[in-house]
Design a protein around this motif. Structure first.
Motif, PDB file in Angstrom:
ATOM      1  N   SER A  78       0.836  -1.189   0.000  1.00  0.00           N
ATOM      2  CA  SER A  78       0.000   0.000   0.000  1.00  0.00           C
ATOM      3  C   SER A  78       0.879   1.250   0.000  1.00  0.00           C
ATOM      4  O   SER A  78       2.016   1.216   0.482  1.00  0.00           O
ATOM      5  CB  SER A  78      -0.885  -0.051   1.256  1.00  0.00           C
ATOM      6  OG  SER A  78      -1.591   1.143   1.437  1.00  0.00           O
ATOM      7  N   GLY A  79       0.377   2.334  -0.540  1.00  0.00           N
ATOM      8  CA  GLY A  79       1.145   3.583  -0.569  1.00  0.00           C
ATOM      9  C   GLY A  79       2.131   3.601  -1.724  1.00  0.00           C
ATOM     10  O   GLY A  79       2.003   2.831  -2.670  1.00  0.00           O
ATOM     11  N   THR A 107      -0.058  -1.204  -6.008  1.00  0.00           N
ATOM     12  CA  THR A 107      -0.634  -0.383  -4.943  1.00  0.00           C
ATOM     13  C   THR A 107      -1.591   0.596  -5.600  1.00  0.00           C
ATOM     14  O   THR A 107      -1.603   0.741  -6.808  1.00  0.00           O
ATOM     15  CB  THR A 107       0.435   0.416  -4.161  1.00  0.00           C
ATOM     16  OG1 THR A 107       0.859   1.503  -4.968  1.00  0.00           O
ATOM     17  CG2 THR A 107       1.627  -0.450  -3.779  1.00  0.00           C
ATOM     18  N   ARG A 139      -4.179   4.313  -4.553  1.00  0.00           N
ATOM     19  CA  ARG A 139      -4.831   5.152  -3.553  1.00  0.00           C
ATOM     20  C   ARG A 139      -6.275   4.712  -3.403  1.00  0.00           C
ATOM     21  O   ARG A 139      -6.865   4.210  -4.346  1.00  0.00           O
ATOM     22  CB  ARG A 139      -4.845   6.598  -4.047  1.00  0.00           C
ATOM     23  CG  ARG A 139      -3.491   7.187  -4.049  1.00  0.00           C
ATOM     24  CD  ARG A 139      -3.681   8.655  -3.984  1.00  0.00           C
ATOM     25  NE  ARG A 139      -2.413   9.296  -4.278  1.00  0.00           N
ATOM     26  CZ  ARG A 139      -2.325  10.451  -4.873  1.00  0.00           C
ATOM     27  NH1 ARG A 139      -3.439  11.081  -5.231  1.00  0.00           N
ATOM     28  NH2 ARG A 139      -1.169  10.992  -5.094  1.00  0.00           N
ATOM     29  N   GLY A 141       3.768  -1.066   3.886  1.00  0.00           N
ATOM     30  CA  GLY A 141       3.549   0.299   3.403  1.00  0.00           C
ATOM     31  C   GLY A 141       4.081   1.340   4.372  1.00  0.00           C
ATOM     32  O   GLY A 141       4.925   1.036   5.213  1.00  0.00           O
ATOM     33  N   GLY A 142       3.579   2.559   4.248  1.00  0.00           N
ATOM     34  CA  GLY A 142       4.065   3.670   5.052  1.00  0.00           C
ATOM     35  C   GLY A 142       3.035   4.163   6.051  1.00  0.00           C
ATOM     36  O   GLY A 142       2.125   3.425   6.439  1.00  0.00           O
ATOM     37  N   ASP A 143       3.159   5.415   6.486  1.00  0.00           N
ATOM     38  CA  ASP A 143       2.311   5.889   7.570  1.00  0.00           C
ATOM     39  C   ASP A 143       0.822   5.916   7.219  1.00  0.00           C
ATOM     40  O   ASP A 143      -0.017   5.530   8.033  1.00  0.00           O
ATOM     41  CB  ASP A 143       2.791   7.245   8.102  1.00  0.00           C
ATOM     42  CG  ASP A 143       2.919   8.296   7.022  1.00  0.00           C
ATOM     43  OD1 ASP A 143       2.571   8.009   5.864  1.00  0.00           O
ATOM     44  OD2 ASP A 143       3.373   9.411   7.346  1.00  0.00           O
ATOM     45  N   GLY A 144       0.510   6.327   6.000  1.00  0.00           N
ATOM     46  CA  GLY A 144      -0.893   6.322   5.596  1.00  0.00           C
ATOM     47  C   GLY A 144      -1.474   4.920   5.650  1.00  0.00           C
ATOM     48  O   GLY A 144      -2.611   4.710   6.110  1.00  0.00           O
ATOM     49  N   SER A 145      -0.680   3.960   5.219  1.00  0.00           N
ATOM     50  CA  SER A 145      -1.139   2.570   5.199  1.00  0.00           C
ATOM     51  C   SER A 145      -1.396   2.052   6.607  1.00  0.00           C
ATOM     52  O   SER A 145      -2.334   1.285   6.837  1.00  0.00           O
ATOM     53  CB  SER A 145      -0.080   1.694   4.527  1.00  0.00           C
ATOM     54  OG  SER A 145       0.352   2.273   3.321  1.00  0.00           O
ATOM     55  N   THR A 186       8.756   1.891   2.649  1.00  0.00           N
ATOM     56  CA  THR A 186       8.775   3.249   2.095  1.00  0.00           C
ATOM     57  C   THR A 186      10.217   3.676   1.920  1.00  0.00           C
ATOM     58  O   THR A 186      11.046   3.391   2.779  1.00  0.00           O
ATOM     59  CB  THR A 186       8.048   4.262   3.003  1.00  0.00           C
ATOM     60  OG1 THR A 186       8.442   5.591   2.626  1.00  0.00           O
ATOM     61  CG2 THR A 186       8.415   4.072   4.472  1.00  0.00           C
TER      62      THR A 186
END
Lengths: 322, 322, 322, 322
Positions: free
Chosen positions: C9-10, C70, C72, C101-105, C126
């Motif tokens: 994700s991301g 991935t 959005r 993934g990263g922070d949003g994920s 990331t």
């Protein structure tokens, strides 16, 4: 302390130039003079010194090899040789020495310290990662990436055919390069000196692998493996495992060269910097190591005695993921 | 012609995927249907076909190997095997075939044409460059760059030590890869099957080189050299040339893989495009070649009979510039 | 637990494929079933699932990008979207989820856990290295090496001319990529968001550098720097610093791709393995991190809140060694 | 002729070092003396000469840039400057000159010949391939490979997302780099100065591409395109083509550096060799070119007047295969 010397010794390792650069510029920034010694201990005995300026180490951070060169020195194994070397250091006004190299280099450095009181700090520069007291040596990350990149190219072919690929990597009597190369390249098996290699087990595993996956297999062989090199092992396996074609690659000195990775450049930069600070703080007879991300000092005699244990966990992970 | 097939055969060569892509998209753009055949002639016999769309060949231009795979086929060496293969082509409504491969592949294609009237055009896909009628084969430029890049890394080390490095490159019974690799890497000597290798001459040259330059030497050995492979030659030289250390690298299948160079991708794209046009124009039993920058057609029987002569001029140039 | 799912994700990060492979094969080796979810949360909502076998993840360890893709997902930002996603997981019998993934994920994963009790463990994937509780994120080492390699090529030119080279690297609001890139490439200056950039100071430094070294300078600009991007900063500097030519490179998405380094493949392999073990041990709502070489668990809410501090020591080292 | 000089001039191009090496060693092998001139025409005016030996050009064949450096010279645009330059050549006993560079360099060389009778032969060293009378210039193949490799990395990301990637490549007012880069990277569109760029057509094409393939698109923009650079064109496209995200990469000077490809090293070696032979044979005021694999001589005035036509066929091939 007003003047220090820096040299590289033993087998080349990518990142040595970054280390020389760091030692030089750190020392200059602290007001010290710096001289470089060509060809390691042999150059020290033969008085092959050169003053190093900020400019001398420009545009070398990305170069493989070492611009100061290395050499073997039989002379340095004699008491007279070491006395001459120490005399030369003294004549140049050198009050501290940074040696970038491996276990042989540090054994030499320890002798220089013991016999002549030379203040000397080491930086671990060897692709083999076979020193105690540091998580990584300078050049190891690059050597692993070189091997992994080569195996990626074999993989392109492996995906198209059904074959056994044996790839021999360096590491002397240690399996570090083989282990990380095997894990990162997704190899089917990794043969290291630290564990006994049974050809029967390997053959059984490859047969099982073939029945399950119907595909080629890549086997990483550490040059120091107890069952022999890649060529020898390929012959043994072929004898028992009919109907398969075996292909051998011996990477050899490719792994010693190449532009260092970012990791090795940063490691060498930090270690070179730390070595100068250590000398100034009065340390001697120690190697700079990196443990858990921090710079540490390790007595030479500990560093060269044995090396860190090969991770059983990572060896298992190769099996689980293959 | 409404439907064509494409396949790869023989040893992998970087750029084969770009060739498949070009054949497929050119044919589609002209209103043809396209099927891919997996695993070369063996897949043709086993009816391993797959329809190819524009989408099927997306994101493959930069991949080494061949996504259609290749395989050996003993079955195809039999009359029955070829009859089955031809029957499968017919059953799929395939009216024209593009084969990307080397001399063995084209000999097979010629048989298919002779015995069953299959219209077939070849694209030279082999790293060895050993086909007649084309200046370059698909994969050759990549293989040479892979070898050159590897030797660059050895050079980093060579600059620091005094040694003999023997590097064995591929090429079967042809010295093309060795010659261009040697020229581009600045090697001290290149040993090729096309000329007789005298160990005495080599040793004399290395001694002269050493006296003049006081440095390491890199010797490129074509795998098919008359004096043996790199390991064997290194032993012979060492026996006569004392005091030097010899290091051997066997590049092996590394040279068959890797992302193709721009040159190979463009060559494969042009050849794949030309092959489809040739089929539509009624050509058959021919290989597409590139001569002086232009696409040409070469009868299979000519292409596989012998290969282009190794340039004496370039061999001399290695000597002059080393 | 009998069945788990894995997704990416991301933004893409090199090594994500190695992570998927490790999750899949670890789970299979422990007797679990595994499904992959395409296109992250959007695919979860749209029920885009695929069963993963040992074979599904073959030959992907060296590929950049992520074969699960991935995307959005605006839908996932709604309560209804997350409810649908959770319902799909349940319908597939998924009892645990690994998100790479990263922070949003991870914020999304935390919501899925809070609202629907989904057991979920994250792996930090990331290039930006901007997560708390881990020394390295998957993709960071590769992105830095890509940038460093690019700058090495600029350095070839820089050595021949007298110019200012501004190179913009990624990192969003964090300067990690810029810092390590600058240190490893021997850059003359590194501009990061974490410290205020004064154009006057930079100009003064470049003038001093020029007077001392009479050479080109390379300036690394983090994309999120407070003084603007590389193009903007180059204009500002040029306005004040006459007689110099400025050249700008914007690396852009080159940094997100490429074959992952050995470091990133091993990190991803270890983290993927650890994530499955964590799920089986009952952990949830946590990210796997690597601290001091060991795998650790970090609650999502901590991991995404802020990121590790940029090392002041390494920033200083850039100055000392430049 | 007893003594010749060699220099590099204009923008750096990978392979220049291989050219210097070939000129030097060929001349030495024929009994000539050789001097190198630093920093092109400026160094010639400032008497910045250095004798070159066999050893001087060791271990440079694989290095990007040029160890003799290049520089702009406003002084050389004056009659006085050129007179001084010619006087220095004479004082050094230089009877022939080899200039490795582009059109500006050859215009200067022609003036030196016309005004002072200096015997001068050129080798085309420029990544832009924008000289008449040669199929390839030294550095072009490397620059294309650098750009293609960068785009491969973007492709990893492009495969995972739906985006427009604009990549600006070099080439001044010529589209050679853009064309071959686009063909080899499988780009969706290539914008070159040689043809008028209509944003409407591009937008329409990208929309059609999207409807057909549902995927990202990569657009190569030559820096000299009539519709602007990549940043400008991305803005124009975005304005008309809603809902898509545009990402821009400006490769910049990355393309000028890097280790030369085998192709460029061999081309440079052959051209350097041919240049010395041409001087000895009495040729002057000519550039060495490669046409259809053979070395040819092209009068400077022809070489710089215009450049070879961009292949319409290859431009069409980009469309057919995209």
């Amino acid at each position: 302390m007003k003047k220090i010397a820096v040299m590289t010794s033993g087998g080349d390792a990518p990142g040595m130039n970054a280390g020389i650069r760091a030692v030089t510029r750190t020392a200059l920034s602290l007001g010290l003079e710096v001289v470089g010694i060509y060809r390691g201990y042999q150059g020290m005995i033969e008085n092959d010194f050169i003053p190093l300026s900020h400019e001398s180490v420009r545009n070398i951070i990305h170069r493989g090899g070492t611009f100061l060169k290395t050499a073997r020195s039989d002379d340095f194994r004699t008491i007279e040789g070491r006395a001459q070397a120490a005399a030369n250091l003294k004549a140049h006004g050198v009050e501290g020495l940074v040696v970038i190299g491996g276990d042989g280099s540090f054994t030499g450095a320890a002798a220089l310290h013991d016999e002549h009181g030379v203040k000397v700090v080491g930086c671990p520069g060897t692709i083999d990662n076979d020193l105690f007291g540091t998580d990584y040596t300078i050049g190891y990350d690059t050597a692993v990436n070189t091997a992994v990149h080569a195996i990626d190219q074999i993989r392109d072919t492996a995906a198209s055919h059904n074959r056994l690929f044996f790839v021999e990597v360096m590491g002397r009597d240690a399996g570090f390069i083989a282990l990380r190369t095997g894990l990162a390249s997704g190899a089917e098996a990794v043969l290291v000196p630290e564990t006994t290699t049974y050809i029967e087990d390997l053959t059984a595993k490859l047969e099982k692998n073939w029945k399950m996956k119907k595909s080629s297999a890549i086997i990483i062989v550490a040059e120091g493996d107890d069952a022999g090199g890649a060529i020898e092992i390929a012959k043994k396996v072929n004898a028992k495992f009919e109907g398969w074609e075996s292909k051998v690659t011996v990477l050899g000195h490719i792994q010693r060269g190449g532009s260092p990775t970012a990791f090795d450049r940063i490691l060498a930069s930090r270690m070179g910097h730390a070595a100068v600070l250590a000398l100034l703080a009065g340390s001697t007879d120690v190697m700079i190591g990196q443990k858990n991300g921090e710079m540490v000092e390790v007595p030479f005699k500990q560093a060269v005695k044995h090396h860190e244990t090969l991770s059983k966990h990572l060896l298992d992970l190769v099996e689980i993921l293959s």
